[in-house]
Write an enzyme that holds these catalytic residues in place. Structure first.
Site, mmCIF file in Angstrom:
data_model
loop_
_atom_site.group_PDB
_atom_site.id
_atom_site.type_symbol
_atom_site.label_atom_id
_atom_site.label_comp_id
_atom_site.label_asym_id
_atom_site.label_seq_id
_atom_site.Cartn_x
_atom_site.Cartn_y
_atom_site.Cartn_z
ATOM 1 N N GLU A 39 -16.815 -4.951 -10.418
ATOM 2 C CA GLU A 39 -15.568 -4.323 -10.882
ATOM 3 C C GLU A 39 -15.714 -3.950 -12.354
ATOM 4 O OE1 GLU A 39 -12.431 -3.249 -9.867
ATOM 5 O OE2 GLU A 39 -12.134 -2.897 -12.015
ATOM 6 N N ARG A 83 2.518 -4.585 -6.238
ATOM 7 C CA ARG A 83 1.054 -4.486 -6.131
ATOM 8 C C ARG A 83 0.344 -5.662 -6.792
ATOM 9 N NH1 ARG A 83 0.020 1.383 -5.470
ATOM 10 N NH2 ARG A 83 -2.166 0.920 -5.759
ATOM 11 N N ARG A 117 7.755 6.095 -12.403
ATOM 12 C CA ARG A 117 7.905 4.846 -11.670
ATOM 13 C C ARG A 117 8.649 3.821 -12.512
ATOM 14 N NH1 ARG A 117 2.651 3.675 -8.193
ATOM 15 N NH2 ARG A 117 4.333 3.106 -6.798
ATOM 16 N N ASP A 143 -9.761 4.946 -1.078
ATOM 17 C CA ASP A 143 -9.487 6.126 -1.899
ATOM 18 C C ASP A 143 -10.770 6.812 -2.360
ATOM 19 O OD1 ASP A 143 -6.779 5.656 -1.702
ATOM 20 O OD2 ASP A 143 -6.392 5.847 -3.860
ATOM 21 N N ALA A 188 -2.785 3.026 0.960
ATOM 22 C CA ALA A 188 -3.415 1.709 0.908
ATOM 23 C C ALA A 188 -3.573 1.149 2.323
ATOM 24 C CB ALA A 188 -2.585 0.766 0.045
HETATM 25 C C1 LIG Z 1 2.373 6.829 -7.055
HETATM 26 C C2 LIG Z 1 1.619 6.194 -5.908
HETATM 27 C C3 LIG Z 1 2.329 5.503 -4.926
HETATM 28 C C4 LIG Z 1 1.651 4.938 -3.826
HETATM 29 N N1 LIG Z 1 2.383 4.295 -2.876
HETATM 30 C C5 LIG Z 1 1.757 3.820 -1.776
HETATM 31 C C6 LIG Z 1 2.514 3.185 -0.731
HETATM 32 O O1 LIG Z 1 3.743 3.008 -0.794
HETATM 33 N N2 LIG Z 1 1.826 2.741 0.365
HETATM 34 C C7 LIG Z 1 0.465 2.873 0.478
HETATM 35 O O2 LIG Z 1 -0.101 2.436 1.500
HETATM 36 N N3 LIG Z 1 -0.261 3.469 -0.510
HETATM 37 C C8 LIG Z 1 0.346 3.935 -1.619
HETATM 38 N N4 LIG Z 1 -0.390 4.555 -2.588
HETATM 39 C C9 LIG Z 1 -1.838 4.684 -2.415
HETATM 40 C C10 LIG Z 1 -2.560 3.429 -2.813
HETATM 41 O O3 LIG Z 1 -2.163 3.056 -4.095
HETATM 42 C C11 LIG Z 1 -4.068 3.642 -2.802
HETATM 43 O O4 LIG Z 1 -4.450 4.251 -1.581
HETATM 44 C C12 LIG Z 1 -4.836 2.332 -2.928
HETATM 45 O O5 LIG Z 1 -4.396 1.590 -4.040
HETATM 46 C C13 LIG Z 1 -6.322 2.596 -3.040
HETATM 47 O O6 LIG Z 1 -7.034 1.395 -3.167
HETATM 48 P P1 LIG Z 1 -8.565 1.404 -3.508
HETATM 49 O O7 LIG Z 1 -8.938 -0.034 -3.632
HETATM 50 O O8 LIG Z 1 -9.309 2.260 -2.545
HETATM 51 O O9 LIG Z 1 -8.669 2.119 -4.915
HETATM 52 P P2 LIG Z 1 -8.144 1.604 -6.335
HETATM 53 O O10 LIG Z 1 -6.905 0.824 -6.189
HETATM 54 O O11 LIG Z 1 -8.139 2.770 -7.230
HETATM 55 O O12 LIG Z 1 -9.252 0.575 -6.819
HETATM 56 C C14 LIG Z 1 -10.516 0.998 -7.291
HETATM 57 C C15 LIG Z 1 -11.136 -0.134 -8.097
HETATM 58 O O13 LIG Z 1 -12.457 0.233 -8.463
HETATM 59 C C16 LIG Z 1 -12.661 0.030 -9.832
HETATM 60 N N5 LIG Z 1 -13.636 1.039 -10.253
HETATM 61 C C17 LIG Z 1 -13.447 2.385 -10.362
HETATM 62 N N6 LIG Z 1 -14.564 2.993 -10.744
HETATM 63 C C18 LIG Z 1 -15.508 2.025 -10.881
HETATM 64 C C19 LIG Z 1 -16.890 2.041 -11.245
HETATM 65 N N7 LIG Z 1 -17.533 3.189 -11.541
HETATM 66 N N8 LIG Z 1 -17.563 0.854 -11.286
HETATM 67 C C20 LIG Z 1 -16.929 -0.312 -10.980
HETATM 68 N N9 LIG Z 1 -15.626 -0.373 -10.622
HETATM 69 C C21 LIG Z 1 -14.923 0.780 -10.569
HETATM 70 C C22 LIG Z 1 -11.299 0.202 -10.459
HETATM 71 O O14 LIG Z 1 -11.206 -0.466 -11.700
HETATM 72 C C23 LIG Z 1 -10.395 -0.410 -9.388
HETATM 73 O O15 LIG Z 1 -10.257 -1.802 -9.551
HETATM 74 C C24 LIG Z 1 0.251 5.091 -3.709
HETATM 75 C C25 LIG Z 1 -0.470 5.775 -4.704
HETATM 76 C C26 LIG Z 1 0.198 6.325 -5.795
HETATM 77 C C27 LIG Z 1 -0.589 7.081 -6.846
#
Ligand SMILES: Cc1cc2nc3c(=O)[nH]c(=O)nc-3n(C[C@H](O)[C@H](O)[C@H](O)COP(=O)(O)OP(=O)(O)OC[C@H]3O[C@@H](n4cnc5c(N)ncnc54)[C@H](O)[C@@H]3O)c2cc1C
Ligand SMILES: *[C@@H]1O[C@H](CO)[C@@H](O)[C@H](O)[C@H]1NC(C)=O
Length: 432
Positions: free
Chosen positions: A35, A117, A200, A316, A329
């Site tokens: 991370e 979250r 937000r 994502d 998510a």
């Molecule tokens: C305004 C908003 C509202 C939302 N509401 C909802 C909802 O109500 N319901 C729902 O299901 N979804 C919702 N979502 C979508 C949801 O937030 C995301 O789909 C989800 O958080 C994605 O999770 P993730 O772990 O794939 O990515 P992220 O949460 O972005 O996590 C990525 C992680 O990787 C780390 N990282 C990034 N690049 C690197 C790198 N190069 N090297 C090492 N680490 C790295 C980051 O620090 C982070 O910890 C919403 C999104 C937004 C923007």
């Protein structure tokens, strides 16, 4: 590696990375999480989960499911427990505060289970054993070996790590995705602006009840209008009301490197000036300075495949969506469930590097259609909520029909079926 459980490196410890790590560890698979931040953390805002995602948590690990229910909040009124959202006419200027016209209601078997979250992430972190997570490791690039050797991860601080396979869970700005596509300048490497942003905020429940009335404060509401919509739902076991105020724009986002910025409340009033008294009152309750999120997604150039040799993208990183379905998510958790079940198949470890490549190929094949449909459908849904959808506009009956059909496609999916199908395809190529 043959006959041994593979070593998996997960890049990123957000919801996807942590849920996947927990699901793999539970299946006896060795994982390391890299991370970039100095600790696990999430921004303070609410996220809602539909029934498909809650079922997928159970598949990943019953412990995740239990942890989730410790922090999840549903509509506070018992007779609204199964309501996803009540859709209100936010444009109704004649209705006094709290008395907007109800346009329609969408229900699920389980309502909207929402979490703060940061609280959900804290619960997930508790399920990750010591020694798994490595912080301040920003992935720069990946190197594939010529033959069956280890895949190498190169970090920004000059350090390296090795693994049998790498799963990029590094979010919307994924380095893993850019590497898979062949560089930062390739179409799809960078996410694109959807020309919507969202303010937000979190409001103490008692204040919300006093000012908006109990129904509006304690149950999930979506206030629709022209070019904008505001949604609210309870989090923190009903102690807090979460607010997200979306607005469409023609202007570019000023700086794609920073997807959030602080905005003064006067901009919110300006954006929603044509909305009715209930919406005005919600804005009154927000803090004077607000986080404003640019809504970016990967919808312009969807990845052709989530796999490349023994590297794969998930969550994502593979398919960032705008949040209008409230399913981004949740679909990441489905991804994690399918990936964990595939990697746990005995044939994968037995087949060595070929097994890992095969698991990633099948993951990509099985997940691409549904996840990329979600990205496009979410764009459309945002426009439906904001009376901008072609062929629909302000026709409430049509908005209802289309939203219901799209949401049900998300909620009705059965994780057991998705997993069974994936395992069958894997067996077909591994000859298990
Ligand atoms: C305004 C908003 C509202 C939302 N509401 C909802 C909802 O109500 N319901 C729902 O299901 N979804 C919702 N979502 C979508 C949801 O937030 C995301 O789909 C989800 O958080 C994605 O999770 P993730 O772990 O794939 O990515 P992220 O949460 O972005 O996590 C990525 C992680 O990787 C780390 N990282 C990034 N690049 C690197 C790198 N190069 N090297 C090492 N680490 C790295 C980051 O620090 C982070 O910890 C919403 C999104 C937004 C923007
Ligand atoms: C990804 O998987 C597909 C099958 O779905 C396969 O044809 C392709 O070669 C894989 N891509 C890479 C780069 O390994």
């Amino acid at each position: 590696m043959a006959n041994n459980s593979p070593n998996i490196a997960i890049v990123g410890g957000g919801i996807s990375g942590l849920v996947l790590a927990i699901a793999l560890i539970r299946r006896g698979i060795k994982v390391q999480v890299y991370e970039q931040a100095h600790a696990f953390g999430e921004i303070g805002a609410g996220v809602a989960f539909g029934p498909n995602s809650v079922r997928a948590m159970q598949t990943c690990s019953p412990e995740i499911h239990t942890a989730f229910h410790r922090v999840a909040t549903r509509n506070q009124w018992p007779d609204k427990r199964n309501v996803w959202f009540d859709f209100m006419d936010g444009y109704d200027k004649d209705a006094p505060v709290g008395k907007e016209k109800l346009l329609f209601t969408l229900t699920t078997e389980d309502g909207a289970n929402a979490v703060h979250r940061a609280h959900f992430l804290d619960e997930l972190v508790k399920l990750v054993p010591d020694g798994v997570a490595h912080f301040k490791k920003h992935l720069d690039t990946i190197e594939l070996p010529d033959g069956d050797g280890k895949v190498k991860l190169l970090f920004h601080d000059g350090t390296e790590a090795e693994a049998d396979a790498v799963i990029g869970c590094d979010g919307i700005k994924s380095r893993t995705r850019a590497w898979m596509l062949g560089g930062d300048d390739k179409p799809g490497a960078a996410p694109v602006y959807t020309y919507k942003y969202a303010y937000r905020g979190l409001i103490p429940m008692q204040r919300a009840v006093d000012e908006l009335g109990e129904d509006n404060a304690k149950n999930a509401k979506m206030h629709l209008g022209q070019d904008g919509h505001i949604l609210t739902f309870p989090v923190n076991h009903g102690e807090t009301m979460n607010v997200v105020a979306f607005h469409a724009t023609e202007d570019d986002w000023p700086d794609a490197r920073h997807l959030t910025r602080s905005m003064e409340k006067k901009h919110v009033y300006e954006d929603f000036k044509d909305f009715g008294p209930t919406v005005q009152k919600i804005i009154d309750l927000l803090e004077p300075n607000l986080d404003c999120w640019a809504i970016f997604d990967t919808g312009d150039h969807p990845m052709e495949a989530y796999n490349k040799s023994r590297v794969c993208c998930l969550g994502d990183a593979a398919h960032a969506t705008s949040p209008h379905h409230g399913a981004g998510a949740g679909i990441c958790i489905e991804d994690a469930a399918v990936m964990a079940e595939l990697l746990a198949e005995p044939g994968v470890a037995k087949a060595g590097t070929r097994g890992l490549e095969a698991a990633f190929r099948i993951f990509s094949e099985c997940r691409r259609e549904r996840t990329q449909w979600l990205v496009q459908s979410s764009r459309r849904t945002g426009d439906l909520y904001e009376w901008r959808a072609e062929g629909v506009g302000r026709d409430v009956g049509k908005i209802y029909e289309e939203c219901k059909e799209r949401d049900e496609r998300i909620w009705d999916s059965q994780i057991e079926e998705l997993v069974a199908e994936a395992k069958e395809s894997l067996a077909a190529i591994l000859g298990a």
